[in-house]
Design a protein around this motif. Sequence first.
Motif, PDB file in Angstrom:
ATOM      1  N   GLN A 144       0.798  -1.065  -0.056  1.00 25.67           N
ATOM      2  CA  GLN A 144      -0.110   0.156  -0.033  1.00 25.67           C
ATOM      3  C   GLN A 144       0.805   1.288   0.038  1.00 25.67           C
ATOM      4  OE1 GLN A 144       0.388  -2.136   2.568  1.00 25.67           O
ATOM      5  NE2 GLN A 144       0.661  -0.908   4.371  1.00 25.67           N
ATOM      6  N   THR A 173      -8.548  -1.034  -2.915  1.00 24.74           N
ATOM      7  CA  THR A 173      -9.917  -0.397  -3.022  1.00 24.74           C
ATOM      8  C   THR A 173     -10.438  -1.650  -3.656  1.00 24.74           C
ATOM      9  OG1 THR A 173      -9.221   0.552  -5.125  1.00 24.74           O
ATOM     10  CG2 THR A 173      -9.420   1.978  -3.262  1.00 24.74           C
ATOM     11  N   ALA A 181     -10.242   7.409  -3.713  1.00 26.54           N
ATOM     12  CA  ALA A 181      -9.215   8.000  -3.023  1.00 26.54           C
ATOM     13  C   ALA A 181      -9.638   9.009  -2.038  1.00 26.54           C
ATOM     14  CB  ALA A 181      -8.347   8.733  -4.153  1.00 26.54           C
ATOM     15  N   LEU A 184     -11.788   7.732   0.899  1.00 26.22           N
ATOM     16  CA  LEU A 184     -10.713   6.996   1.731  1.00 26.22           C
ATOM     17  C   LEU A 184      -9.972   8.217   2.565  1.00 26.22           C
ATOM     18  CD1 LEU A 184      -9.321   3.988  -0.231  1.00 26.22           C
ATOM     19  CD2 LEU A 184     -10.707   4.134   2.069  1.00 26.22           C
ATOM     20  N   PHE A 191      -4.618   7.625   4.607  1.00 26.05           N
ATOM     21  CA  PHE A 191      -4.501   7.925   3.085  1.00 26.05           C
ATOM     22  C   PHE A 191      -4.653   9.497   3.095  1.00 26.05           C
ATOM     23  CE2 PHE A 191      -6.372   3.581   3.062  1.00 26.05           C
ATOM     24  CZ  PHE A 191      -5.821   3.122   2.049  1.00 26.05           C
ATOM     25  N   ALA A 198      -4.382   4.830  -2.478  1.00 27.80           N
ATOM     26  CA  ALA A 198      -5.574   4.136  -2.892  1.00 27.80           C
ATOM     27  C   ALA A 198      -5.440   3.768  -4.213  1.00 27.80           C
ATOM     28  CB  ALA A 198      -6.928   5.069  -2.813  1.00 27.80           C
ATOM     29  N   LEU A 255     -12.920  -0.647   0.618  1.00 31.63           N
ATOM     30  CA  LEU A 255     -11.579  -0.991   0.772  1.00 31.63           C
ATOM     31  C   LEU A 255     -11.582  -2.554   1.404  1.00 31.63           C
ATOM     32  CD1 LEU A 255      -8.595   0.246   1.128  1.00 31.63           C
ATOM     33  CD2 LEU A 255      -8.941   0.346   3.479  1.00 31.63           C
TER      34      LEU A 255
END
Length: 265
Positions: A144, A173, A181, A184, A191, A198, A255
């Motif tokens: 991530q 995601t 994006a 989140l 994030f 994301a 997510l």
Amino acid sequence: MRPAVWETYGPADLSAVPVFAGGFINFGYWKAVDLERPLSQSDRVRSERDLYRHVLDAAAPGGGRAVEIGCGLGVGCALALEEYRPADITGVDIHPQQLQRARDVNAPLLETRPRRLRFVQGAAESLPFGDGEFDCLYSVEAAQHFPDLDAFARETARVLRPGGRVAVASFFTVEGTPPQAERLAGLLDSFASGLDIARPVSGLTDALADAGLIDVRARSIGAQVWPGWDRWLARLWKPGSWPRNFLAAWEQRILDYYLVTATRP
């Protein structure tokens, strides 16, 4: 290195935050833990170790050479060495402070098994190894942060030997949903700060396939991650605080947590 990554894994030392335990920095795989009773520190450590075991079972290091990308304090490398018995294992991390901590934490192993364990600084997108050096490559809750999944996939294909396996566990995601994006970033500070990126899980699976790997698969393991993680967080954070929103993001199908595997032909 992006500023949020430098700060979080350097001066801030995420491994020292109480919600992480036993030297691991992951959300845990809670399948074997009874979530109906109060959770203990040993439950938490078991969840973290079990996430490594779940990934290593898929990577199948056997007696070959293994490499972990984003090794942190290296306790996952030590677990792999003790329980899966690869010929040797290399832990790679981009952060020099993390690598020094890994060497300190694992000093006894490094002294007694210097030919079987080592720690090397490097980026996931530019690995400091020759072609075909490893029989398996794995990564636990680090992807991530990787800024370029295509470059990571190409490097994975390059350093694996024919027949070599890759296994990556991380959160992405959910496929089939609109770009998430902004949503989140509103739910989760990691994030918003740029620490986590994301992207849909297809960003990784497509990259691995484009790099020439085969049998590329992504399997959701969110049901074994998010409820247990939230139950553990409840010890320290109230509902509505941003860390508790990981569960909300999963429940809202924004997510999820995946195990991604592939093979070099």
